[in-house]
Scaffold this motif. Structure first.
Motif, mmCIF file in Angstrom:
data_model
loop_
_atom_site.group_PDB
_atom_site.id
_atom_site.type_symbol
_atom_site.label_atom_id
_atom_site.label_comp_id
_atom_site.label_asym_id
_atom_site.label_seq_id
_atom_site.Cartn_x
_atom_site.Cartn_y
_atom_site.Cartn_z
ATOM 1 N N GLY A 70 -0.789 7.859 4.668
ATOM 2 C CA GLY A 70 -1.795 7.332 3.772
ATOM 3 C C GLY A 70 -2.089 5.870 4.000
ATOM 4 N N LEU A 71 -2.624 5.241 2.975
ATOM 5 C CA LEU A 71 -3.105 3.862 3.040
ATOM 6 C C LEU A 71 -1.951 2.883 2.846
ATOM 7 N N HIS A 72 -1.790 1.945 3.804
ATOM 8 C CA HIS A 72 -0.716 0.949 3.748
ATOM 9 C C HIS A 72 -1.352 -0.430 3.742
ATOM 10 N N LEU A 73 -0.903 -1.285 2.818
ATOM 11 C CA LEU A 73 -1.452 -2.628 2.696
ATOM 12 C C LEU A 73 -0.329 -3.623 2.471
ATOM 13 N N ILE A 74 -0.557 -4.866 2.896
ATOM 14 C CA ILE A 74 0.341 -5.960 2.554
ATOM 15 C C ILE A 74 -0.333 -6.791 1.476
ATOM 16 N N ASN A 75 0.330 -6.873 0.325
ATOM 17 C CA ASN A 75 -0.157 -7.740 -0.750
ATOM 18 C C ASN A 75 0.438 -9.127 -0.531
ATOM 19 N N GLY A 76 -0.357 -9.994 0.050
ATOM 20 C CA GLY A 76 0.125 -11.333 0.380
ATOM 21 C C GLY A 76 -0.962 -12.361 0.170
ATOM 22 N N THR A 77 -0.846 -13.439 0.916
ATOM 23 C CA THR A 77 -1.802 -14.539 0.791
ATOM 24 C C THR A 77 -3.087 -14.249 1.553
ATOM 25 N N ILE A 78 -2.979 -13.557 2.666
ATOM 26 C CA ILE A 78 -4.113 -13.307 3.542
ATOM 27 C C ILE A 78 -4.768 -11.977 3.179
ATOM 28 N N PRO A 79 -6.094 -11.931 3.052
ATOM 29 C CA PRO A 79 -6.767 -10.658 2.735
ATOM 30 C C PRO A 79 -6.415 -9.579 3.759
ATOM 31 N N ALA A 80 -6.053 -8.405 3.243
ATOM 32 C CA ALA A 80 -5.586 -7.315 4.108
ATOM 33 C C ALA A 80 -6.744 -6.409 4.507
ATOM 34 N N LYS A 81 -6.637 -5.886 5.724
ATOM 35 C CA LYS A 81 -7.500 -4.805 6.163
ATOM 36 C C LYS A 81 -6.783 -3.481 5.878
ATOM 37 N N PRO A 82 -7.521 -2.375 5.754
ATOM 38 C CA PRO A 82 -6.838 -1.096 5.517
ATOM 39 C C PRO A 82 -5.884 -0.770 6.654
ATOM 40 N N GLY A 83 -4.616 -0.527 6.318
ATOM 41 C CA GLY A 83 -3.626 -0.134 7.302
ATOM 42 C C GLY A 83 -3.221 1.314 7.095
ATOM 43 N N PHE A 84 -2.372 1.786 7.987
ATOM 44 C CA PHE A 84 -1.940 3.179 7.915
ATOM 45 C C PHE A 84 -0.424 3.261 7.951
#
Length: 515
Positions: A70-84
């Motif tokens: 499914g959808l994997h994201l990093i919640n951080g300082t830099i805007p994330a792109k959709p990851g897997f």
């Protein structure tokens, strides 16, 4: 990005909720079945079967093998792109509520900033060439690849149901420990090894336009290791490249039971590694720690021999056996009910309307002594069980006094047969059918004959003058019509009729006593 993520999650949950209508299989688990109990708990099961212990032994249950993605994201300082992300899991129950799950997840994440940010060059040498060209600022980006092992304690919230045999939907929460092997790379240099100069980028444009301009400048090679926490620069790396981090994870999910062997789930998992460099950048103005967010669809399969194991216990309602036993007892010791019956007539006192009938007296279903002939004297006292109504009232023993018979009084004298006067019946033209006027005449004749059952009747037809041709046949048919009506319609015995044909007026049939 977050709104699209939750929209996708809501759509997937709606689809799976609709599919749960196919999960109509009721679990077949008998607490008295020792074949599903392991040897280590057979003693308890035996004691339960022999009524020496109140609780059955916990049965063997299946393991759950899961595949997820499914959808994997990093919640951080830099805007994330959709990851897997994707991986595999193995889950085993501890009981009906708690279970443990071991899981591997591999993931790929990317992020791209659209703002110039200051960077501290302490332990941040990867960004030094770019920062030197932009007055100490950079436009951060990252590519993160992760191998994550998790061990979680899970709690099911839906399997203790008071009004269903088995849950079809299982909500759960979980939390546990994660070990991450995390490779964070950044695109900090061009192909020639020099930093990026962003002086030509219009940072006041829209976010999309800024990212388009950055895409034309950056080569997308992610050639450099991202900086790491300053006090752990050389600690917690593998081969001086990948970060090795301990983390804590927690989350929630829902599974939809499709069959005894298969279920589909949706889950949201949040992992904290207490590191601010998972997105390759740490803001000098905050101590925000990055975290992984993983929204997955899960395909889960139950493993094990169904003849020796039940479904995973989070799919088994622990109250199922208790309610079935209350509805159709097989194991309970039920005492023989003893209800009071003071007079011993077979009707218990709570339903007995006459609780003091003598021993051996026949009673009805209400415990009242029977009175077959209704003369007011119960059968056990009645010396004349069936007394006709016209012989009542009766004496104390139930014996009545019948009046003298009056069989010969008020009986009318039977008329003499030769005194009977019977009418004639007329026919029109060549008709042989009894008309409605003749039906009334013949009904009167029938009443007269019924009052004189010993009298016979002479039925005479007339063949016309000198018995002209055809007259005899017509006359006979009319005689038969009269006799048929009296016999079939009025019930007069045919043996009482005597037929004859004579010359004379052919339109009539005459009736006269034959005696």
């Amino acid at each position: 990005m977050a709104s699209k993520k939750y929209l996708l999650l809501a759509g997937a949950m709606s689809l799976l909720a609709a599919s749960s209508g196919f999960a109509q299989v009721t679990p077949v688990y008998d607490a008295l079945d020792s074949s599903k109990v392991p040897a280590s708990r057979q003693a308890q099961q035996q004691n339960f079967s022999n009524h020496q212990y109140d609780f059955p032994a916990k049965p063997r249950d299946m393991w759950e093998l899961g595949f997820h993605g499914g959808l994997h994201l990093i919640n951080g300082t830099i805007p994330a792109k959709p990851g897997f992300g994707g991986g595999i899991s193995l889950r085993k129950s501890l009981g009906h509520t708690f279970s443990v799950r071991a899981e591997y997840t591999g993931s790929f994440d990317k992020g791209q900033d659209y703002r110039l940010r200051p960077v501290s060059l302490n332990n941040s040498s990867a960004w030094a060439p770019t920062a030197a060209l932009n007055n100490g600022n950079i436009v951060a980006n990252y590519k993160t690849a992760t191998h994550q092992l998790s061990l979680d304690l899970m709690a099911s919230l839906s399997n203790i149901l008071f009004y269903k045999a088995q849950p079809k939907v299982n909500w759960y929460v979980f939390g546990g420990y994660s070990l991450g092997l995390i490779d964070v790379d950044v695109d900090a240099k061009g192909a020639n090894g020099a930093g990026y100069n962003y002086s030509g980028v219009n940072f006041s444009a829209s976010r999309k336009d800024i990212k388009d301009q950055l895409k034309n400048i950056q080569d997308g090679d992610y050639e450099s290791n991202a900086p790491s926490q300053g006090n752990r620069g050389n600690i917690g790396r593998k081969d001086d490249n990948q970060l090795l981090r301990h983390g804590a994870d927690f989350g929630t999910g829902v599974a939809f039971r499709i069959s005894k062997r298969f279920n589909i789930g949706i889950e949201e998992k949040y992992t904290l590694y207490f590191d601010d460099y998972l997105d390759g950048y740490s803001s000098p103005y905050s101590s925000h720690k990055d975290a992984f967010s993983y929204t997955s669809v899960r395909l889960n399969f139950n493993l094990g021999n169904s003849s020796k194991r039940v479904e995973p216990l989070w799919w088994v309602n622990p109250l199922n056996y208790a309610y079935n036993e209350l509805s159709a007892p097989r194991h309970m010791k039920l005492p023989t009910p003893v209800l009071p019956d003071a007079d011993g007539d077979g009707v218990t006192d709570q339903f007995d309307r006459e609780p003091n009938t003598p021993a051996g007296a026949p009673v009805d279903v209400h415990g009242v002594a029977k009175d077959t002939d209704g003369d007011g004297v119960p059968d056990y006292k009645d010396k004349q069980l069936v007394t006709p109504t016209y012989c009542q009232p009766v004496d104390a023993d139930g014996v009545g006094k019948c009046p003298d018979p009056e069989c010969c009084k008020n009986m009318a004298a039977k008329p003499a047969c030769n005194s009977l006067i019977l009418p004639s019946v007329s026919f029109k033209g060549s008709s042989t059918k009894v008309s409605s006027e003749n039906e009334a005449i013949l009904a009167s004749v029938a009443n007269t004959l019924k009052s004189a059952p010993e009298c016979n009747v002479l039925v005479t037809g007339h063949a016309g003058a000198k018995g002209k041709k055809g007259g005899v046949d017509l006359s006979s048919r009319r005689v038969d019509a009269v006799i048929d009506y009296l016999a079939d319609k009025q019930g007069i015995d045919r043996g009482r009729f005597i037929k004859q044909n004579t010359p004379g007026e052919s339109s009539t049939v005459d009736l006269a006593p034959a005696n």
